[in-house]
Scaffold this active site. Sequence first.
Site, mmCIF file in Angstrom:
data_model
loop_
_atom_site.group_PDB
_atom_site.id
_atom_site.type_symbol
_atom_site.label_atom_id
_atom_site.label_comp_id
_atom_site.label_asym_id
_atom_site.label_seq_id
_atom_site.Cartn_x
_atom_site.Cartn_y
_atom_site.Cartn_z
ATOM 1 C CG HIS A 93 8.795 0.574 -17.612
ATOM 2 N ND1 HIS A 93 7.588 1.137 -17.948
ATOM 3 C CD2 HIS A 93 8.486 -0.518 -16.843
ATOM 4 C CE1 HIS A 93 6.611 0.423 -17.414
ATOM 5 N NE2 HIS A 93 7.122 -0.579 -16.739
ATOM 6 C CG HIS B 177 2.674 -7.373 -8.199
ATOM 7 N ND1 HIS B 177 3.689 -8.067 -7.607
ATOM 8 C CD2 HIS B 177 1.668 -7.317 -7.285
ATOM 9 C CE1 HIS B 177 3.322 -8.423 -6.379
ATOM 10 N NE2 HIS B 177 2.087 -7.981 -6.165
ATOM 11 C CB SER C 296 7.032 -4.689 -16.614
ATOM 12 O OG SER C 296 5.861 -5.140 -15.978
ATOM 13 C CD GLU D 72 -2.644 -7.977 -12.921
ATOM 14 O OE1 GLU D 72 -1.560 -7.391 -12.875
ATOM 15 O OE2 GLU D 72 -3.597 -7.704 -12.159
ATOM 16 C CG ASP E 271 -0.702 -13.626 -3.839
ATOM 17 O OD1 ASP E 271 -0.068 -12.621 -4.230
ATOM 18 O OD2 ASP E 271 -0.850 -13.919 -2.639
ATOM 19 N N GLY E 272 1.126 -13.082 -6.997
ATOM 20 C CA GLY E 272 2.573 -13.005 -7.242
ATOM 21 C C GLY E 272 3.388 -13.087 -5.962
ATOM 22 C CG ASP F 140 5.528 -2.361 -10.674
ATOM 23 O OD1 ASP F 140 5.484 -1.487 -9.796
ATOM 24 O OD2 ASP F 140 5.139 -2.182 -11.851
HETATM 25 N N1 SAM Z 1 4.558 -4.158 -13.635
HETATM 26 C C1 SAM Z 1 3.581 -3.457 -14.456
HETATM 27 C C2 SAM Z 1 4.316 -2.571 -15.439
HETATM 28 O O1 SAM Z 1 5.438 -2.124 -15.142
HETATM 29 O O2 SAM Z 1 3.792 -2.351 -16.532
HETATM 30 C C3 SAM Z 1 2.609 -2.651 -13.639
HETATM 31 C C4 SAM Z 1 2.017 -3.394 -12.497
HETATM 32 S S1 SAM Z 1 0.859 -2.480 -11.503
HETATM 33 C C5 SAM Z 1 1.854 -1.330 -10.664
HETATM 34 C C6 SAM Z 1 0.492 -3.675 -10.270
HETATM 35 C C7 SAM Z 1 -0.383 -4.793 -10.751
HETATM 36 O O3 SAM Z 1 -0.410 -5.826 -9.760
HETATM 37 C C8 SAM Z 1 -1.835 -4.411 -10.968
HETATM 38 O O4 SAM Z 1 -2.201 -4.734 -12.285
HETATM 39 C C9 SAM Z 1 -2.623 -5.248 -9.962
HETATM 40 O O5 SAM Z 1 -3.875 -5.681 -10.464
HETATM 41 C C10 SAM Z 1 -1.708 -6.421 -9.751
HETATM 42 N N2 SAM Z 1 -1.822 -7.125 -8.470
HETATM 43 C C11 SAM Z 1 -2.272 -6.659 -7.280
HETATM 44 N N3 SAM Z 1 -2.087 -7.593 -6.324
HETATM 45 C C12 SAM Z 1 -1.497 -8.653 -6.925
HETATM 46 C C13 SAM Z 1 -1.011 -9.915 -6.459
HETATM 47 N N4 SAM Z 1 -1.114 -10.248 -5.160
HETATM 48 N N5 SAM Z 1 -0.439 -10.756 -7.348
HETATM 49 C C14 SAM Z 1 -0.323 -10.419 -8.655
HETATM 50 N N6 SAM Z 1 -0.759 -9.244 -9.155
HETATM 51 C C15 SAM Z 1 -1.338 -8.368 -8.293
#
Ligand code: SAM
Length: 316
Positions: free
Chosen positions: A19, A42, A123, A141, A169-170, A190
């Site tokens: 961050h 993500h 984020s 997400e 799916d990101g 992320d």
């Molecule tokens: N970026 C966030 C932050 O800085 O506050 C934290 C994100 S966390 C490390 C990763 C997130 O990605 C989780 O909430 C998880 O559920 C989600 N996730 C997992 N696979 C994903 C995908 N294929 N596409 C989107 N989100 C996904």
Amino acid sequence: MFSYRHAFHAGNHADVLKHLVLIATLDHMLEKETALTVVDTHAGAGLYRLDGDYAGTSGEAAEGVLRLVADPKATPASTPAAGAPAKKAAQEAEAPLADALARYLEVIHDFNAKGGARVYPGSPFIVQHLLRDHDRLKLFELHPTDSRTLTANIAQLEAGRQIAVLHEDGFGSATKFLPPPSRRALVLMDPSYELKTEYGRVLDFMAEALKRFATGTYAVWYPIIPRPEAHDLPRRLKTMATKAGKSSLNVTLTVKSSKITTAPSGETRRPGLPASGMFLINPPYTLKPLLEAALPQLVQKLGQDRNAGFTIDAAG
Ligand code: SAM
């Protein structure tokens, strides 16, 4: 799949690094008037309680952001000074906070008017807090619960068309926003790296993204753990950037040893995440000097043993 919940990790040392870099990068990109699109592939739940059950159980924030807000030197300038005059004089005699660290704490403070860090912005909230009305934010997400929480948290901002929350799916679909109409974008990737295939998916995403929009700024967070895919990721990202003729910056923060130890009771102790990194392609030119000033302070404040340290590798 989907056992990862960011609420357990919010505000840990990896979030602090991620961050701080995100804010320093955005601050620079927002100096230009032209609209910026931020794609958060993500996103997580958006907002976290550090005094709640999840964070309390893991205790990770205590070794991260809470060390910084508990440090009187880390109090943002806007907060009334506390303590006796002698203590204040001693504080002032010490080196001031590096700009990027002070700025990170200022943003955390914006979410915690009474001081401390009971609320930790993920984020999506950090980015939204900094964006101007004409900028755009696309949030991906996939976790069913976190996606619902994120949608509800974002709804409270009443940001209208500025923010889109996508339960998609990101890795698979975030490139559809590249390039954005204004041709200015920051992509934050992320992932939770729950599956080792995610390292390859990061590389596939980046290859496709650079093909579509070579001048975008990309920031990839990754864990530094003893796993070949994790070890290879920054090296392969650097090769990709170099081949595309793009500049890059890789910053890492280590807070403790990665050694697994055995307690006198015979119990095996795993250290938890010892280190992480952020790899940027097309980083702002202002980022490296900001990090060179901030990282030694992060090591000093977040380091847990003599293995603590940082690296900054800029290329191109
Ligand atoms: N970026 C966030 C932050 O800085 O506050 C934290 C994100 S966390 C490390 C990763 C997130 O990605 C989780 O909430 C998880 O559920 C989600 N996730 C997992 N696979 C994903 C995908 N294929 N596409 C989107 N989100 C996904």
